[in-house]
Design an enzyme around this catalytic site. Structure first.
Site, PDB file in Angstrom:
ATOM      1  CD  GLU B 193      24.101  61.890  46.519  1.00 11.24           C
ATOM      2  OE1 GLU B 193      23.648  62.939  45.999  1.00 11.24           O
ATOM      3  OE2 GLU B 193      25.179  61.378  46.167  1.00 11.24           O
ATOM      4  CG  HIS B 262      34.858  63.869  49.649  1.00 10.01           C
ATOM      5  ND1 HIS B 262      34.715  65.105  49.086  1.00 10.01           N
ATOM      6  CD2 HIS B 262      34.280  63.008  48.782  1.00 10.01           C
ATOM      7  CE1 HIS B 262      34.094  65.009  47.918  1.00 10.01           C
ATOM      8  NE2 HIS B 262      33.817  63.746  47.707  1.00 10.01           N
TER       9      HIS B 262
END
Lengths: 336, 459
Positions: B193, B262
């Site tokens: 990322e 998450h």
């Protein structure tokens, strides 16, 4: 200065040598002046001088073509001058004035010139490396046949995002030259104390990126290596790594007491390896220029630098309205 | 002419220092770069180098002097051919302007902030012409259509991210895009990322309009430096020369039973950053119209989607091209008794609560902010002027929240209209637990919204 052999035989014209001399001298005198203005309180905050490393940018700019891009870290004044940005605008940004390249809102570490295709000036170590690969990505996508020079230091070479970028740049064959300016010290930590293997240029091997070490105190060697790297990129072969061994004479920033190395070490580099003295000697010994010719160049450069300092002192502070401008764009600024 | 050497500033914060030791004496010749003295600053002992060549004519401040103010003359440097007799005519280098205290700049305050209550200008215009034919679409289909339409419209738009191409998106938002646009414009990245966010920003400077998909916003924390330091700040730092036309998008907030790492709502994180646009849509139509605006916008846009909403169907206008502007809230339900303000998945609680409250005769006005930066507080204020009460709803943490910001805006701009304190319904101040019962408790709920409304309406 001790005699030294250039890595590449000086198969180079007098005009080229004079240009290198002039361009390197401009950076050195400009930086000395910046240090002086800092001492007077006219420049604030962080100010990282490029003195000692001049041959790196001057050699690589000689290998660049119109339309190629460059991006670097916060030790950026030399890169801006070498790509043709106006010393007045750079110095006025250092003093935080209206006529600076970022109208006083960027400072020493944050200047840009889309006209000269200089994309900063970045303050976070390593962050400019994916950004540079992104510029190269755009050129490949747009089929521009241009190359991006992405400069970073031996310190940044230990950042994780550098290797994320190496991987993608190689995977996608991006036309980017990764220029590692190895000045041997990441702020105050020597390369020996920070880096597990000494040859940073070999770190591309894991990603299939060729690399080589270059004597960064020899502008002709840098130019020759730059030509080779650029040729590789333009041929569509993907990225190339140049680890350019250089040396900064001054501290990491203005407020660096430099206790991590001896005065003798610095003095030895200055006396034996100085890049400007090297070219000066080539000019004189090759009969390309007389002492008087070089004195004239010195004077001309001093004049340019003094004018930039006067300009930077006289330029007004930005209008207070500038606080609220350029936060979001209404129309897309012309980046490319 | 002889020049005064001034006490230098050797750090960003130095105002005075100790002249610890002279390394030159009167009569010595110095060259640029020679070390003349050691000076102790607030942080360290620094070597002070000569910047010009010349002869030391006179030392004005002796070794060991403490508290020497920056810019005090400490020595006189003579040029070639001068003698110490010239010292009286020494000119100090012009007094630096920074030393003069410039008058305190009067910066104007942020637009629409801290002002006396002005009449709010709520834009209640419809998002599409009345009578437009509508069709049922899921949020997933709407997002997919928005990207496909914009990629057809502009060749410089491309999408990159993990699993966006061959896998067609971890949440199938990029379905069929690889087929239609090819591998040049629909790019699978490695799981990296930080790196691909930076490459995306660089590409936006190079003339492209990237859409960077994060498989979820949780993973964008790896990349947040590039989003904020590189994308959001460059327009400002470059004095307007270089903007970053890029969209970062992906699912945000809690899904279901995926645990603490998450399940985080980043609305407040990004809404805090000048230079960004921050969008968090609820319905399919809003998702489509706002994503199309985001792709066309010249600024970096944070587009916060929600996994639970992806499969939810809404009426979407059947139009070749429609966009929804940033900074325009949507009133989903009109009411007179209380204003419920929310965005994204929080709207499900808000609307459900409003329906139930209506059964008891409490009419709630429900506002969907849609964009958090810029935020349409005018629509909220205008509503509160009518209802005199406000409840905010979001899944993110409470310290601070979008709701707490709205509360402060209402205090400053609608204080006299409030008949009760504003209540913020938020996620609880805990990492997201895995156990089903605890996860439910950690989020806000329709019941909490109903309770809050009853509290502020005293009913």
């Amino acid at each position: 200065m001790a005699p030294r052999k250039s890595a590449s035989k000086p198969n180079v014209s007098a005009d080229e040598l004079k240009t290198y001399y002039r361009d390197m001298l401009l950076i050195r005198r400009f930086e000395e002046k910046a240090g002086q203005l800092y001492g007077m309180g006219l420049i604030g905050g962080f100010c990282h001088l490029y003195i000692g490393q001049e041959a790196v940018v001057v050699g690589l700019e000689a290998a660049a073509e119109e339309g190629d891009r460059r991006i670097t870290t916060y030790r950026d004044h030399g890169h801006m001058l070498a790509c043709g940005m106006d010393p007045k605008g750079v110095m006025a940004e250092l003093t935080g004035r209206e006529d600076g390249y970022s109208r006083g809102k960027g400072g020493s570490m944050h200047m840009f010139s889309t006209e000269k295709r200089f994309y900063g000036g970045h303050g976070i170590v390593g962050a400019n490396v994916p950004l540079g690969a992104g510029l190269a990505f755009a050129d490949k996508y747009l089929e521009n046949d241009r190359v991006t020079f992405t400069y970073f230091g031996d310190g940044a070479a230990n950042q994780g995002q550098v290797y994320e970028t190496f991987n993608m740049a190689s995977l996608w064959s991006l036309p980017v030259v990764f220029v590692i300016e190895n000045n041997q010290y990441a702020m105050g930590t020597s390369q020996k104390r920070s880096t597990s293997t000494p040859d940073i240029y070999t770190r591309g091997a894991a990603f299939g990126i060729p690399g080589e070490a270059v004597d960064g105190m020899d502008v002709l060697a840098v130019k020759a290596a730059g030509d080779k790297a650029v040729k590789h990129c333009r041929a569509g072969k993907g990225p190339y790594i140049l680890e350019i061994k250089t040396y900064r004479y001054r501290g990491h920033s203005m407020s660096d007491p430099a206790k991590y190395r001896t005065r003798e070490e610095v003095q030895k580099m200055r006396e034996e390896k100085d890049a400007i003295e090297h070219v000066r000697e080539l000019l004189i010994s090759g009969g390309h220029a007389s002492e008087e010719d070089l004195k004239a160049i010195d004077k001309e450069i001093k004049d340019v630098v003094n004018k930039s300092a006067d300009f930077a002192k006289d330029s007004p502070e930005p209008a207070v309205e500038e606080l609220w401008t350029d936060i979001v764009a209404d129309v897309t600024p012309q980046n490319a | 002419m002889a020049t005064e050497i001034l006490m230098p500033a050797l750090s960003p914060t130095m105002e005075e220092g100790t002249l610890a030791k002279w390394l030159v004496k009167e009569g010595d010749t110095v060259n640029a770069g020679d070390i003349m003295a050691e000076i102790e600053t607030d942080k360290a002992t620094m070597e002070f180098e000569a910047v010009d060549e010349g002869t030391i004519g006179k030392i004005l401040v002796e070794d060991g002097t403490e508290g020497v103010k920056v810019n005090t003359p400490i020595a006189v440097l003579l040029e070639e051919g001068e003698s110490a007799d010239d010292i009286d005519t020494a000119s100090s280098t012009p007094a630096p302007q920074a030393a003069e205290k410039s008058p305190e700049p009067e910066a104007k305050s942020a637009p629409a902030e801290a002002k006396a209550p002005a009449a709010p200008k709520a834009d209640a215009s419809p998002d599409w012409p009345e009578g437009t034919e509508m069709e049922k679409k899921t949020v997933r289909e709407a997002l997919n259509a928005a990207m496909a339409e914009e990629m057809r419209r502009d060749d410089t738009v491309f999408i990159m991210g993990e699993e966006v191409a061959e896998y067609e998106g971890a949440y199938k938002i990029t379905q069929n895009l690889l087929d239609e646009f090819g591998a040049k414009r629909v790019i699978d990245t490695p799981i990296t990322e930080h790196g691909f966010a930076g490459i995306g920003v660089g590409a936006s400077w190079g003339g492209l309009r990237p859409i960077v998909e994060f498989m979820t916003w949780n993973f964008a924390m790896q990349a947040i430096d590039q989003i904020i330091n590189s994308a959001a700040k460059t327009l400002y730092m470059s004095g307007g020369q270089m903007g970053s036309p890029i969209v970062f998008r992906g699912p945000n907030g809690a899904a279901a039973r995926v645990g603490a790492q998450h399940s985080q709502d980043y609305a407040v994180w990004y809404a805090q950053v000048p230079g960004l646009r921050v969008v968090q849509p609820y319905s399919a139509a809003c998702a489509k119209g706002l994503l199309k605006s985001a792709i066309r916008d010249p600024n970096p846009v944070i587009f916060l989607e929600n996994e639970i909403l992806y499969g939810k169907s809404f009426e979407v206008p059947k139009m070749d091209d429609f966009t929804i502007p940033f900074g325009k809230a949507k009133v989903w339900r009109e009411g007179t008794d209380v204003t419920i303000v929310s965005f994204g998945i929080g709207m499900t609680y808000a609307l459900e609560a409003a329906e139930k409250l209506a059964e008891d005769g409490i009419e709630a006005e429900v506002i969907d902010l849609r964009t958090l930066r810029p935020m349409d507080t005018d629509t909220v204020i205008a509503s509160v002027m009518k209802t005199n009460r406000c409840v905010t709803v979001e899944e993110g943490w409470p310290v601070p929240s979008i709701g707490s910001y709205i509360s402060s805006v209402l205090m400053q701009q609608a204080f006299d209209y409030l008949d009760a304190p504003v209540i913020n319904c938020t996620g609880k101040d805990v990492p997201m637990p895995y156990a089903a019962n605890l996860e439910k408790l950690a989020l806000t709920s329709t019941k909490e919204v109903i309770d809050a409304v009853r509290q502020v309406t005293y009913r």
